[in-house]
Design a protein around this motif. Structure first.
Motif, PDB file in Angstrom:
ATOM      1  N   ASN A  98      50.548  61.475  42.733  1.00 59.53           N
ATOM      2  CA  ASN A  98      51.360  62.690  42.721  1.00 59.53           C
ATOM      3  C   ASN A  98      50.569  63.900  43.203  1.00 59.53           C
ATOM      4  N   ARG A  99      49.266  63.896  42.905  1.00 61.33           N
ATOM      5  CA  ARG A  99      48.427  65.041  43.235  1.00 61.33           C
ATOM      6  C   ARG A  99      47.050  64.536  43.625  1.00 61.33           C
ATOM      7  N   ASP A 100      46.504  65.114  44.708  1.00 63.86           N
ATOM      8  CA  ASP A 100      45.193  64.710  45.214  1.00 63.86           C
ATOM      9  C   ASP A 100      44.375  65.958  45.498  1.00 63.86           C
ATOM     10  N   TYR A 110      51.992  55.433  42.679  1.00 61.59           N
ATOM     11  CA  TYR A 110      51.815  56.465  43.704  1.00 61.59           C
ATOM     12  C   TYR A 110      51.016  57.637  43.148  1.00 61.59           C
ATOM     13  N   ARG A 166      50.331  54.237  48.837  1.00 58.37           N
ATOM     14  CA  ARG A 166      51.177  53.973  47.673  1.00 58.37           C
ATOM     15  C   ARG A 166      51.474  52.485  47.682  1.00 58.37           C
ATOM     16  N   MET A 217      48.195  60.178  39.035  1.00 61.50           N
ATOM     17  CA  MET A 217      48.813  58.965  39.570  1.00 61.50           C
ATOM     18  C   MET A 217      49.845  58.461  38.569  1.00 61.50           C
ATOM     19  N   THR A 218      50.987  58.017  39.081  1.00 56.69           N
ATOM     20  CA  THR A 218      52.041  57.446  38.247  1.00 56.69           C
ATOM     21  C   THR A 218      52.133  55.955  38.494  1.00 56.69           C
ATOM     22  N   GLU A 230      51.217  57.915  33.264  1.00 59.23           N
ATOM     23  CA  GLU A 230      50.606  58.924  34.111  1.00 59.23           C
ATOM     24  C   GLU A 230      49.100  58.925  33.840  1.00 59.23           C
ATOM     25  N   SER A 233      45.633  60.940  34.746  1.00 56.71           N
ATOM     26  CA  SER A 233      45.220  62.252  35.255  1.00 56.71           C
ATOM     27  C   SER A 233      43.713  62.420  35.118  1.00 56.71           C
TER      28      SER A 233
END
Length: 177
Positions: A63-65, A61, A54, A78-79, A12, A14
């Motif tokens: 996860n949060r933007d 992908y 993605r 992003m994962t 992950e 961040s």
């Protein structure tokens, strides 16, 4: 012991920052990841993942933007599911780019930025972008597939002064002496 090493499997990435002061244009940081083929690990990226996209196989992908840093905690996440990434890929380079829509901005103008890369609860890297204050984009590390098929993490903050489109084309090139 080398035969039972699982390597890096799922990561992950961040990024967080504080919103711009009232009356100033919003600050928008974006995480990007570029994949490189084993046949050309320093050439053009096979594909790039960023906001609104993605990976074709769903292994990378966002996860949060956030477009303004007004979220609680980590604004962009992003994962990367490296253990599921096809064997034809040998490198994944991850970076952060500052969108330049409403004003030219470098990391010196981003309020309280932070970065964390982790696998599960293990933190692989943390940074505040202090070494790239004059840059508009930066790579933050790369994941490299080793001979046994496992992934290793190579941290490194390397600043660029490019627009987002140029950065995504050049972020994985071999370092120049």
């Amino acid at each position: 012991m080398h035969g039972i090493n699982k390597g890096i499997r799922k990561v992950e990435v961040s990024v967080k920052w504080d919103p711009s002061p009232a009356g100033q244009p919003p600050t928008d940081l974006d995480i990007v990841a570029a994949t490189y083929l084993a046949s050309d690990p320093y050439g053009d990226p096979a594909y790039v993942v960023h906001f609104d996209s993605r990976s074709p196989d769903g292994t990378i992908y966002l996860n949060r933007d956030s477009k303004d840093g007004k979220g609680f905690g980590w604004d962009e996440v992003m994962t990367l599911e490296l253990d599921r990434l096809d064997a034809r890929y040998a490198r994944v380079v991850v970076g952060v780019v500052i969108q330049q829509r409403s004003a030219h901005r470098t990391f010196v103008g981003v309020i309280n930025p932070g970065l964390r890369i982790r696998e599960g609860y293990t933190v692989l890297a943390e940074d505040d972008f202090g070494s790239v204050l004059g840059s508009t984009a930066t790579t933050i590390g790369e994941f490299v597939r080793e001979g046994a098929g496992t992934w290793d993490f190579h941290p490194g903050i390397h600043g660029f002064d490019d627009d987002p489109a140029t950065f995504t084309r050049t972020m994985g090139q071999a370092p120049q002496p």
